[in-house]
Design an enzyme around this catalytic site. Structure first.
Site, PDB file in Angstrom:
ATOM      1  N   ASP A  88      -5.441   6.109   0.513  1.00  0.00           N
ATOM      2  CA  ASP A  88      -4.201   7.043  -0.587  1.00  0.00           C
ATOM      3  C   ASP A  88      -5.075   6.641  -2.076  1.00  0.00           C
ATOM      4  O   ASP A  88      -6.226   7.131  -1.826  1.00  0.00           O
ATOM      5  CB  ASP A  88      -3.388   6.360  -0.570  1.00  0.00           C
ATOM      6  N   THR A 145       2.505  12.978   6.281  1.00  0.00           N
ATOM      7  CA  THR A 145       1.370  13.425   6.541  1.00  0.00           C
ATOM      8  C   THR A 145      -0.178  13.107   6.891  1.00  0.00           C
ATOM      9  O   THR A 145       0.360  11.483   7.458  1.00  0.00           O
ATOM     10  CB  THR A 145       0.844  12.846   4.976  1.00  0.00           C
ATOM     11  N   ILE A 183       1.890   8.788   5.271  1.00  0.00           N
ATOM     12  CA  ILE A 183       1.100   7.641   6.142  1.00  0.00           C
ATOM     13  C   ILE A 183      -0.080   8.525   6.031  1.00  0.00           C
ATOM     14  O   ILE A 183      -1.160   7.026   6.650  1.00  0.00           O
ATOM     15  CB  ILE A 183       1.919   7.578   7.691  1.00  0.00           C
ATOM     16  N   LYS A 184      -0.079   8.841   5.794  1.00  0.00           N
ATOM     17  CA  LYS A 184      -1.767   9.659   5.966  1.00  0.00           C
ATOM     18  C   LYS A 184      -3.001   9.393   7.297  1.00  0.00           C
ATOM     19  O   LYS A 184      -3.672   8.532   5.962  1.00  0.00           O
ATOM     20  CB  LYS A 184      -2.562   9.636   3.972  1.00  0.00           C
ATOM     21  N   ARG A 185      -1.958   9.573   8.178  1.00  0.00           N
ATOM     22  CA  ARG A 185      -2.886   9.470   8.927  1.00  0.00           C
ATOM     23  C   ARG A 185      -3.808  10.275   9.594  1.00  0.00           C
ATOM     24  O   ARG A 185      -3.597  11.588   8.564  1.00  0.00           O
ATOM     25  CB  ARG A 185      -1.895   8.768   9.736  1.00  0.00           C
TER      26      ARG A 185
END
Lengths: 308, 308
Positions: free
Chosen positions: B108, A140, A104-106
């Site tokens: 991303d 993530t 999710i790369k938050r």
């Protein structure tokens, strides 16, 4: 949860995570046709196609692998309908015994990071009740905002016994634009790696920390250096296969115990049937092609680790 | 869309964006009570409370302000039900003529960034049809992954005439851990700021670029420096009010034309009724308290800009 991830890795003998990043162009025509016949060429139709595609791949690979990593962007592009299938995929994979890493790369600050952490790893309070929103096992996280952004994730992880993987050195060609810039003679990714080690120290499973790192397979030399800086961090390694990383490139990411890294492949597994090597399975049997690709990836990594 | 944002700012005389970050603790008891009576203490109930709260605030402020900035984390914490209300809020604000900045801080690489861009700013192709997922006007984007992560957003923005705000220097206390580290004698945020200027150059509206930046009100000196480095970038300034930033701190973020910055306040506006200063409105009239807080913020910024 880090202990369960490691236990799953030992059980399967495969330090592999399958990236469930279902772009429509990876989904066989017959799966899309059926979904569109039922729901039309709509967001619901696309979401149904994604779901049927995911299910087939999970059904054909779950016994070989420890974990999956659904990339939420690929679901979010279909709005609410896509996110419903993200959630359905998370739940289904957990039923199958897989550890689910939400890619999710938050990352935000304070109460906002806390809200992301609650939504993806924790439980939200509504009056006297609590509910889990998406309920992945790991997520993530982007570290650009510093400790204020990371600590709320750590708090929620501590309550729920879940973990995170922080972006340290990403696999893409331009990752160096900021991540490689020298700070007091050392690249930024090393500085971030040190913080990962520091954040992780106080939050340990049996042998590895709940705080892991993302380091791209495309940068094995940096992986070696980061392995040393963060000895107790599990490293999630994207960039194998389609992005150019090979089995031998992965060796530096592992510790001497054969643990410490889990390698992601997305396109290389889920769209295996589109590759010449697996074309023999045919589009109809795309799940079997994915299974064969997992077996080959396991053998490639096993052989590289065995010969070091 | 940058031209429409500027036109809205000129029309209202208020370089202000209201952050719609509806934590449950900001929502008056009677709003929650009514929602829970209808839907129970469930995720649907929480989402309904959020929606009624947002609607009341928008109805009381939309004619005074150019834009809103819903923080998606605050919706995402309630899972699918929360995200439905995020979408409903985006749509409602657009109907009211407001520019909607999705505070999503996504970022991303390659096709994944493209999927986020499509989901939030663009349209996704499903067979022969296209659909917009969340359809904000602007989105905030995290630059840590470099150009590969940003360019797909720029492509979608170009098609849709929409824009982004890249995180450069965030408002939180620990933002300096990575962002202030010196690279060849200059802090990382300046290096990122230069890239913002470079990315933005080729994608201009009438007088400002579609590529803006986030710089916290809590760092006015850095704002001054970044203003110089990115003269054509609109700066989205969080950190006013509750986080400590004051009207006079904001002056360095603006250009001589009185444009170039838009200041966010979230808690200070949406939970104004909880502050002593606006307590006289009473919980029942929280919308009116928010309106008064917007008027005061507009006067504070106007007076600071007027006296420079």
């Amino acid at each position: 949860m880090i202990d369960r991830l490691i236990s799953n890795i030992k059980k399967t003998g495969a330090p592999i995570v399958v990236g469930l990043d279902p772009m429509l162009k990876y989904i066989p025509g017959h799966v899309k046709k059926k979904a569109y016949e039922e729901y039309g060429e709509t967001l619901e139709g696309a979401a149904e196609a994604v779901w049927q595609f995911n299910k087939e791949i999970v059904d054909h690979t779950y016994d070989l692998i420890p974990a999956v990593k659904p990339q939420i962007a690929m679901y979010e592009q279909f709005g609410i309908e896509g996110l419903k299938v993200f959630k359905r995929t998370v739940d289904y994979c957990k039923e199958k015994g897989l550890v689910v890493i939400g890619d999710i790369k938050r990352g935000d600050i304070g109460s906002t990071s806390e809200a992301y952490a609650i939504g993806h790893l924790g439980k939200v309070q509504v009056g006297s009740r609590t509910y889990a929103g998406f309920d992945e096992d790991f997520a993530t996280v982007n570290p650009y905002l510093g400790s204020d952004g990371v600590k709320p994730f750590l708090e929620v992880c501590r309550q729920e016994k879940k973990g995170i993987f922080l972006l340290v050195k990403t696999s893409n060609p331009s990752s160096g634009e900021f991540q490689d810039r020298l700070i007091d003679g050392r690249p930024l990714y090393e500085v971030v790696g040190e913080k990962v080690a520091e954040w992780g120290e106080s939050f340990m499973g049996e042998s590895y920390s709940y705080v892991g790192a993302v380091v791209g397979a495309t940068y094995p030399e940096m992986g070696k250096q980061l392995r040393r800086i963060m000895p107790k961090a599990y490293i999630l390694v994207p960039g194998y296969g389609a992005q150019g990383g090979k089995g031998k490139d992965l060796v530096p990411f592992f510790n001497e115990d054969g643990l410490g890294a889990i390698v992601n492949s997305s396109r290389g597994i889920i769209a295996a049937y589109q590759q010449e090597q697996y074309a023999k399975f045919g589009e109809e049997h795309f799940g079997e092609a994915s299974r064969a690709a997992v077996e080959d990836m396991k053998a490639d990594i096993g052989s590289a680790l065995g010969s070091r």
